[in-house]
Design a protein around this motif. Structure first.
Motif, PDB file in Angstrom:
ATOM      1  N   GLY A 152      -0.267  -9.095  -9.564  1.00 20.44           N
ATOM      2  CA  GLY A 152      -1.202 -10.256  -9.676  1.00 20.44           C
ATOM      3  C   GLY A 152      -2.225 -10.007 -10.730  1.00 20.44           C
ATOM      4  N   GLY A 196     -15.514  -4.512  -7.694  1.00 20.10           N
ATOM      5  CA  GLY A 196     -14.668  -5.233  -7.366  1.00 20.10           C
ATOM      6  C   GLY A 196     -14.283  -5.383  -5.836  1.00 20.10           C
ATOM      7  N   LYS A 246     -11.432  -4.778  -4.429  1.00 18.74           N
ATOM      8  CA  LYS A 246     -10.554  -3.740  -3.864  1.00 18.74           C
ATOM      9  C   LYS A 246     -11.334  -2.703  -3.247  1.00 18.74           C
ATOM     10  CE  LYS A 246      -6.224  -1.282  -5.357  1.00 18.74           C
ATOM     11  NZ  LYS A 246      -5.383  -1.189  -6.258  1.00 18.74           N
ATOM     12  N   TYR A 293      -2.388  -8.839   1.867  1.00 19.27           N
ATOM     13  CA  TYR A 293      -2.734  -7.935   0.840  1.00 19.27           C
ATOM     14  C   TYR A 293      -2.838  -6.466   1.113  1.00 19.27           C
ATOM     15  CZ  TYR A 293      -6.011  -6.452  -2.731  1.00 19.27           C
ATOM     16  OH  TYR A 293      -6.696  -5.737  -3.691  1.00 19.27           O
ATOM     17  N   TYR A 338      -5.901  -3.892   2.774  1.00 22.51           N
ATOM     18  CA  TYR A 338      -6.695  -3.927   3.998  1.00 22.51           C
ATOM     19  C   TYR A 338      -5.843  -3.147   5.057  1.00 22.51           C
ATOM     20  CZ  TYR A 338      -7.743  -8.863   2.255  1.00 22.51           C
ATOM     21  OH  TYR A 338      -8.132 -10.123   1.678  1.00 22.51           O
ATOM     22  N   CYS A 357      -8.041 -14.299   4.332  1.00 23.44           N
ATOM     23  CA  CYS A 357      -8.031 -14.490   2.871  1.00 23.44           C
ATOM     24  C   CYS A 357      -7.445 -15.763   2.424  1.00 23.44           C
ATOM     25  CB  CYS A 357      -7.378 -13.238   2.186  1.00 23.44           C
ATOM     26  SG  CYS A 357      -6.797 -13.588   0.507  1.00 23.44           S
ATOM     27  N   ASN A 384      -3.455 -14.370  -0.615  1.00 19.02           N
ATOM     28  CA  ASN A 384      -2.368 -13.598  -1.513  1.00 19.02           C
ATOM     29  C   ASN A 384      -1.773 -12.830  -0.332  1.00 19.02           C
ATOM     30  OD1 ASN A 384      -1.045 -11.602  -3.011  1.00 19.02           O
ATOM     31  ND2 ASN A 384      -2.634 -10.480  -3.549  1.00 19.02           N
ATOM     32  N   ASP A 386     -11.885 -13.027   2.673  1.00 21.27           N
ATOM     33  CA  ASP A 386     -11.743 -12.544   1.016  1.00 21.27           C
ATOM     34  C   ASP A 386     -11.571 -13.804   0.227  1.00 21.27           C
ATOM     35  OD1 ASP A 386     -10.853 -11.665  -1.184  1.00 21.27           O
ATOM     36  OD2 ASP A 386      -9.729 -10.069  -0.449  1.00 21.27           O
ATOM     37  N   ALA A 400     -11.109 -13.967  -3.123  1.00 18.93           N
ATOM     38  CA  ALA A 400     -10.827 -13.525  -4.518  1.00 18.93           C
ATOM     39  C   ALA A 400     -10.390 -14.628  -5.350  1.00 18.93           C
ATOM     40  CB  ALA A 400      -9.904 -12.467  -4.606  1.00 18.93           C
ATOM     41  N   TYR A 401      -9.860 -15.667  -4.713  1.00 23.13           N
ATOM     42  CA  TYR A 401      -9.094 -16.872  -5.513  1.00 23.13           C
ATOM     43  C   TYR A 401      -9.804 -18.142  -5.390  1.00 23.13           C
ATOM     44  CZ  TYR A 401      -5.661 -13.214  -5.896  1.00 23.13           C
ATOM     45  OH  TYR A 401      -4.924 -12.105  -6.012  1.00 23.13           O
ATOM     46  N   SER A 430     -14.610 -11.769  -6.224  1.00 21.94           N
ATOM     47  CA  SER A 430     -14.288 -10.974  -7.176  1.00 21.94           C
ATOM     48  C   SER A 430     -14.359 -11.947  -8.579  1.00 21.94           C
ATOM     49  CB  SER A 430     -12.569 -10.836  -7.012  1.00 21.94           C
ATOM     50  OG  SER A 430     -12.278 -10.115  -8.129  1.00 21.94           O
ATOM     51  N   SER A 458     -12.194 -11.167 -10.940  1.00 20.40           N
ATOM     52  CA  SER A 458     -10.881 -10.674 -11.548  1.00 20.40           C
ATOM     53  C   SER A 458     -10.240 -11.899 -11.903  1.00 20.40           C
ATOM     54  CB  SER A 458     -10.204  -9.814 -10.559  1.00 20.40           C
ATOM     55  OG  SER A 458     -10.706  -8.598 -10.611  1.00 20.40           O
ATOM     56  N   LYS A 459     -10.021 -12.907 -10.921  1.00 19.14           N
ATOM     57  CA  LYS A 459      -9.039 -13.810 -11.196  1.00 19.14           C
ATOM     58  C   LYS A 459      -9.522 -15.097 -11.778  1.00 19.14           C
ATOM     59  CE  LYS A 459      -6.570 -10.444  -9.162  1.00 19.14           C
ATOM     60  NZ  LYS A 459      -5.540 -10.506  -8.485  1.00 19.14           N
ATOM     61  N   ARG A 507     -13.813  -4.973 -14.287  1.00 19.76           N
ATOM     62  CA  ARG A 507     -14.174  -4.632 -12.866  1.00 19.76           C
ATOM     63  C   ARG A 507     -15.505  -5.147 -12.409  1.00 19.76           C
ATOM     64  NH1 ARG A 507     -10.791  -4.795 -10.658  1.00 19.76           N
ATOM     65  NH2 ARG A 507     -11.289  -3.698  -8.811  1.00 19.76           N
ATOM     66  N   TYR A 514      -0.234 -17.985  -6.781  1.00 20.34           N
ATOM     67  CA  TYR A 514       0.976 -17.350  -6.221  1.00 20.34           C
ATOM     68  C   TYR A 514       1.969 -18.495  -5.450  1.00 20.34           C
ATOM     69  CZ  TYR A 514      -1.687 -13.130  -6.839  1.00 20.34           C
ATOM     70  OH  TYR A 514      -2.634 -12.216  -7.284  1.00 20.34           O
TER      71      TYR A 514
HETATM   72  N1  PLP Z   1      -8.472  -9.588  -2.768  1.00 25.04           N
HETATM   73  C1  PLP Z   1      -7.323  -9.898  -2.749  1.00 25.04           C
HETATM   74  C2  PLP Z   1      -7.020 -10.939  -1.808  1.00 25.04           C
HETATM   75  C3  PLP Z   1      -6.437  -9.769  -4.127  1.00 25.04           C
HETATM   76  O1  PLP Z   1      -5.423 -10.202  -4.189  1.00 25.04           O
HETATM   77  C4  PLP Z   1      -7.040  -8.861  -5.076  1.00 25.04           C
HETATM   78  C5  PLP Z   1      -6.309  -8.515  -6.175  1.00 25.04           C
HETATM   79  O2  PLP Z   1      -5.133  -8.715  -6.213  1.00 25.04           O
HETATM   80  C6  PLP Z   1      -8.416  -8.303  -4.700  1.00 25.04           C
HETATM   81  C7  PLP Z   1      -9.004  -8.626  -3.839  1.00 25.04           C
HETATM   82  C8  PLP Z   1      -8.793  -7.320  -5.850  1.00 25.04           C
HETATM   83  O3  PLP Z   1      -9.857  -7.922  -6.705  1.00 25.04           O
HETATM   84  P1  PLP Z   1     -10.668  -6.884  -7.493  1.00 25.04           P
HETATM   85  O4  PLP Z   1     -10.024  -6.949  -8.915  1.00 25.04           O
HETATM   86  O5  PLP Z   1     -11.955  -7.643  -7.815  1.00 25.04           O
HETATM   87  O6  PLP Z   1     -10.712  -5.556  -6.898  1.00 25.04           O
END
Ligand code: PLP
Length: 422
Positions: free
Chosen positions: A44, A109, A111, A136, A139, A187, A191, A219, A221-222, A250, A252-253, A261, A351
């Protein structure tokens, strides 16, 4: 000789993605003439370059740091106020959610945050912890490392963690259980399933958590992939969630920050945990203390980059990035449907979650997709016992690569157990 943390030894074999990389490498070595055709829709990780406003902000911040007046040393442990204010305004107050700067902790991030949060909760069997299946994997593994589980069970789960089933029947959204749990990971958008929760079902979780005095680790993140305004982008949209949730964000996405980061948590002031003696303690204070002892947050340059995501241009650019990945997801859904497969997700997430055809398990599909189509997917079994029978295809790719994947899927027709090559 130094004693090690033996909980690490419980971790099941290879982590999913190293095993995928191993198989892809082995295939490329065996069929070098096909190696150049491989398209990765597995991990991802984003593929598109950083937004222009982010790049400009980073340049400016680097220049500043090279001057006597602009130089900055150790930053504040919870992140610079300019970023915490931009987050509070852009992600919450503008949407009518009351969150203020002091409740936001900037990190490198989600993670990191997903693992680090366990430091402020009791370990061992002090907490009953609910984790979705499929999930994911971070966890699960961080709970193993922290000593919150027993040994691994066949299929990848661990004794001591309570699985919350996400199935086709419940639309990949688990029901709150009848039993008491203390910590629950949720989440959405999800994911790996790409599934999304609606407001009534999230309200049911909040109501359950308040009744059981549980904390939901939520979470998002998306979050930017949620395209329907009726769907909740944050658990804090739900009344009283401030008393039962910590939220993980996050960049990131949406901003393409997987390599840069940066992310953040929101820990509401009202949230309480308990001591063994039964005294209620504000969780935010522990979480802030954890960061001020262990970290000075992320680089100034990175925080200026994150701030730029909230500028007008930054918002436009992130929207374009996310829309591009969502268009890819739509195309991949069509490609999988053309192969006669059962397709979920991909509407509010990058996804697509696809049912394996009869006769193939998820690693079997992985091998067929790699060997026949030179497309890398992620086998559902890597995300938990209930992930078996499914695979995840990621929309993080260029539109041209996605079009090529879809073309190959349409040409291939149905996936079967018998290899089409050699
Ligand atoms: N949370 C989920 C559900 C993810 O899928 C991801 C990355 O794939 C993360 C957190 C990680 O995010 P970050 O890049 O901020 O560490």
């Amino acid at each position: 000789m130094a004693r090690i943390n033996e909980h690490y030894l419980k971790l099941a074999g290879a982590y999913l993605f190293p095993e995928i990389a191993r198989r892809v490498e082995a295939f490329a070595a065996l069929a070098p003439e096909l190696a150049g055709r491989i398209i990765r829709c597995g991990v991802g990780d984003v593929t598109e370059p950083l937004p222009a406003s982010v790049v400009a902000a980073m340049h400016r911040a680097v220049e500043e740091m090279g001057t006597r007046e602009g130089f900055r040393g150790y930053g504040p442990p919870w992140g610079y106020d300019f970023l915490r204010d931009a987050i509070a305004e852009g992600d919450f107050r503008e949407r009518g959610i009351a969150v203020d700067r002091e409740e936001i902790i900037v990190s490198d991030g989600s993670k990191t945050d997903a693992g680090a949060i366990l430091e402020i909760f009791a370990t061992g069997d002090a907490n009953r912890i609910g984790i979705t299946d499929p999930v994911y994997p971070v966890y699960v593994d961080t709970n193993v490392m922290a000593g919150n589980t027993g040994p691994a069970r066949p299929g990848g789960s661990y004794e001591g963690l309570v699985p919350l089933a996400c199935t086709e029947e419940n639309g990949f959204v688990p029901e709150p259980p009848d039993e008491r749990l203390d910590l629950v990971y949720l989440c959405f958008p999800n994911n790996p399933t790409g599934g999304m929760i609606d407001r009534p079902r999230l309200e049911a979780w909040v109501e359950w958590a308040l009744r059981h005095e549980a904390i939901i680790l939520y979470d998002v993140a998306y979050a930017d992939y949620v395209t329907d305004p009726e769907l909740p982008r944050s658990i804090l949209e739900i009344e009283d969630a401030r008393r039962c949730a910590i939220e993980f964000h996050s960049f990131s996405k949406n901003g393409g920050f997987t390599g840069v980061r940066c992310g953040y948590t929101v820990c509401p002031r009202e949230l309480r945990g308990r001591t063994a003696a039964g005294d209620a303690v504000p969780v935010l204070e522990l979480w802030k203390r954890r960061w001020s002892t262990r970290s000075n947050s992320v680089a100034y340059v990175v925080q200026r980059a994150a701030e730029a995501l909230y500028s007008e241009a930054g918002r436009r650019e992130t929207r374009a990035l996310v829309d591009g990945y969502l268009a890819n997801a739509r195309a991949l859904r069509e490609g999988c449907a053309a192969m006669g497969l059962r397709v979920h997700g991909g509407e509010h997430a990058p996804y697509v979650w696809v049912g394996c055809p009869d006769g193939l398990d998820s690693w079997g599909v992985f091998d067929r997709m790699l060997e026949d189509l030179q497309v890398v997917i992620t086998p559902g079994a890597g995300f938990g016992r209930l992930g078996e029978g499914w695979f995840r295809i990621s929309a993080f790719n260029s539109p041209a690569n996605v079009a090529e994947v879809v073309r190959r899927m349409q040409d291939a027709g149905r996936l079967t157990a018998a290899p089409a090559t050699g």
